[in-house]
Design a protein around this motif. Structure first.
Motif, PDB file in Angstrom:
ATOM      1  N   UNK A   1      74.980 100.437  70.553  1.00 55.27           N
ATOM      2  CA  UNK A   1      74.862  99.291  71.453  1.00 55.27           C
ATOM      3  C   UNK A   1      76.018  98.940  72.319  1.00 55.27           C
ATOM      4  N   UNK A   2      76.130  98.875  73.367  1.00 50.11           N
ATOM      5  CA  UNK A   2      77.631  97.811  74.238  1.00 50.11           C
ATOM      6  C   UNK A   2      77.983  96.688  74.015  1.00 50.11           C
ATOM      7  N   UNK A   3      78.696  96.575  73.795  1.00 49.46           N
ATOM      8  CA  UNK A   3      79.230  94.882  72.633  1.00 49.46           C
ATOM      9  C   UNK A   3      79.316  94.469  71.466  1.00 49.46           C
ATOM     10  N   UNK A   4      80.114  94.298  70.911  1.00 46.47           N
ATOM     11  CA  UNK A   4      80.447  94.096  69.718  1.00 46.47           C
ATOM     12  C   UNK A   4      79.431  92.404  69.444  1.00 46.47           C
ATOM     13  N   UNK A   5      78.785  92.528  68.189  1.00 47.14           N
ATOM     14  CA  UNK A   5      77.807  90.855  67.683  1.00 47.14           C
ATOM     15  C   UNK A   5      78.557  90.670  66.424  1.00 47.14           C
ATOM     16  N   UNK A   6      78.160  89.271  66.152  1.00 51.70           N
ATOM     17  CA  UNK A   6      78.643  89.465  64.653  1.00 51.70           C
ATOM     18  C   UNK A   6      77.920  89.419  64.000  1.00 51.70           C
ATOM     19  N   UNK A   7      76.580  89.162  64.406  1.00 49.80           N
ATOM     20  CA  UNK A   7      75.178  90.304  62.979  1.00 49.80           C
ATOM     21  C   UNK A   7      75.347  91.448  63.704  1.00 49.80           C
ATOM     22  N   UNK A   8      76.162  92.023  62.885  1.00 47.09           N
ATOM     23  CA  UNK A   8      75.850  93.710  63.234  1.00 47.09           C
ATOM     24  C   UNK A   8      75.246  94.542  62.916  1.00 47.09           C
ATOM     25  N   UNK A   9      73.951  93.677  61.064  1.00 46.70           N
ATOM     26  CA  UNK A   9      73.321  94.257  60.590  1.00 46.70           C
ATOM     27  C   UNK A   9      71.749  93.860  60.979  1.00 46.70           C
ATOM     28  N   UNK A  10      72.084  93.334  62.182  1.00 42.70           N
ATOM     29  CA  UNK A  10      70.275  92.596  63.032  1.00 42.70           C
ATOM     30  C   UNK A  10      70.182  94.503  63.583  1.00 42.70           C
ATOM     31  N   UNK A  11      69.144  95.144  63.341  1.00 40.03           N
ATOM     32  CA  UNK A  11      68.708  96.298  63.231  1.00 40.03           C
ATOM     33  C   UNK A  11      68.088  95.734  65.180  1.00 40.03           C
ATOM     34  N   UNK A  12      67.905  94.706  65.448  1.00 35.38           N
ATOM     35  CA  UNK A  12      67.169  94.132  66.836  1.00 35.38           C
ATOM     36  C   UNK A  12      68.119  94.334  67.545  1.00 35.38           C
ATOM     37  N   UNK A  13      69.527  94.111  67.547  1.00 27.39           N
ATOM     38  CA  UNK A  13      70.017  93.830  68.656  1.00 27.39           C
ATOM     39  C   UNK A  13      70.978  95.998  69.022  1.00 27.39           C
ATOM     40  N   UNK A  14      70.149  96.412  68.645  1.00 27.40           N
ATOM     41  CA  UNK A  14      70.902  98.018  68.532  1.00 27.40           C
ATOM     42  C   UNK A  14      70.004  98.722  69.876  1.00 27.40           C
ATOM     43  N   UNK A  15      70.143  99.617  71.038  1.00 30.76           N
ATOM     44  CA  UNK A  15      69.516 100.090  72.145  1.00 30.76           C
ATOM     45  C   UNK A  15      68.929 101.420  71.795  1.00 30.76           C
ATOM     46  N   UNK A  16      70.014 101.587  70.704  1.00 29.85           N
ATOM     47  CA  UNK A  16      69.595 103.322  70.643  1.00 29.85           C
ATOM     48  C   UNK A  16      69.691 103.799  69.255  1.00 29.85           C
ATOM     49  N   UNK A  17      68.799 104.643  69.672  1.00 27.69           N
ATOM     50  CA  UNK A  17      68.949 105.402  68.150  1.00 27.69           C
ATOM     51  C   UNK A  17      68.739 106.138  67.331  1.00 27.69           C
ATOM     52  N   UNK A  18      68.815 107.331  66.592  1.00 25.58           N
ATOM     53  CA  UNK A  18      69.197 108.345  66.359  1.00 25.58           C
ATOM     54  C   UNK A  18      67.242 108.410  65.727  1.00 25.58           C
ATOM     55  N   UNK A  19      66.950 109.495  64.759  1.00 28.05           N
ATOM     56  CA  UNK A  19      65.373 110.333  64.498  1.00 28.05           C
ATOM     57  C   UNK A  19      66.016 109.901  63.558  1.00 28.05           C
ATOM     58  N   UNK A  20      66.045 109.825  62.462  1.00 29.32           N
ATOM     59  CA  UNK A  20      66.940 109.322  61.259  1.00 29.32           C
ATOM     60  C   UNK A  20      66.803 110.467  60.443  1.00 29.32           C
ATOM     61  N   UNK A  21      67.532 111.206  58.863  1.00 31.11           N
ATOM     62  CA  UNK A  21      68.166 111.437  58.278  1.00 31.11           C
ATOM     63  C   UNK A  21      67.606 111.431  56.661  1.00 31.11           C
ATOM     64  N   UNK A  22      66.899 112.173  55.703  1.00 33.34           N
ATOM     65  CA  UNK A  22      66.852 111.403  54.705  1.00 33.34           C
ATOM     66  C   UNK A  22      67.937 111.587  53.407  1.00 33.34           C
ATOM     67  N   UNK A  23      67.574 110.382  52.666  1.00 32.92           N
ATOM     68  CA  UNK A  23      68.921 110.464  51.540  1.00 32.92           C
ATOM     69  C   UNK A  23      67.820 109.829  50.090  1.00 32.92           C
ATOM     70  N   UNK A  24      67.584 111.341  49.504  1.00 29.55           N
ATOM     71  CA  UNK A  24      67.426 110.817  48.232  1.00 29.55           C
ATOM     72  C   UNK A  24      68.270 110.807  47.085  1.00 29.55           C
ATOM     73  N   UNK A  25      68.648 109.996  46.351  1.00 29.29           N
ATOM     74  CA  UNK A  25      69.715 110.017  45.141  1.00 29.29           C
ATOM     75  C   UNK A  25      68.616 109.453  43.628  1.00 29.29           C
ATOM     76  N   UNK A  26      68.332 111.233  42.898  1.00 27.96           N
ATOM     77  CA  UNK A  26      67.636 111.022  41.625  1.00 27.96           C
ATOM     78  C   UNK A  26      68.811 110.779  39.908  1.00 27.96           C
ATOM     79  N   UNK A  27      68.502 110.001  39.503  1.00 25.50           N
ATOM     80  CA  UNK A  27      68.733 110.134  38.657  1.00 25.50           C
ATOM     81  C   UNK A  27      68.854 110.814  37.080  1.00 25.50           C
TER      82      UNK A  27
END
Length: 125
Positions: free
Chosen positions: A99-125
């Protein structure tokens, strides 16, 4: 228009490491911030870490502090997330966002304009 493409996910044992990358193309300028989010099945998307491209200010979720490191390579326009000491609870789909510009609530996903398609991370015990 900004395009984000993640890579680097995979399956590891607990205690292992992975490095995620997010290649950014388009109009990315110094005022942008870029973040990593993750979403596990049945859970809400949560912010993991964020970085300002120009000043390299960073913030992390408490759950990953001391284990994850976010960085941005200006020469290659690529965002990275180095993940060490991985735990099973880190298992999720990981997304990069911008997103353009800093925001206090940086972890609010709705504030971001552009997204990637995602990559899976799997951690097994």
């Amino acid at each position: 228009q900004v395009r984000l493409v993640e890579s680097g996910g995979g399956s590891v044992l607990a205690g292992g490491s992975l490095r995620l990358s997010c290649a950014a193309s388009g109009y990315i300028v110094g005022g942008y911030i870029m973040g990593w989010f993750r979403q596990a099945p049945g859970k809400e998307r949560e912010g993991v870490a964020v970085i300002s491209i120009s000043g390299s200010s960073t913030f992390y979720a408490d759950s990953v502090k001391g284990r994850f490191t976010i960085s941005y390579d200006n020469a290659e326009n690529t965002l990275h997330l180095q993940m060490n000491s991985l735990k099973p609870e880190d298992t999720a789909m990981y997304y990069c966002a911008a997103r353009l510009g800093w925001i206090a609530k940086w972890d609010a996903s709705y504030e971001y304009d552009y997204w990637g398609q995602g990559t899976q991370v799997t951690v097994s015990s």
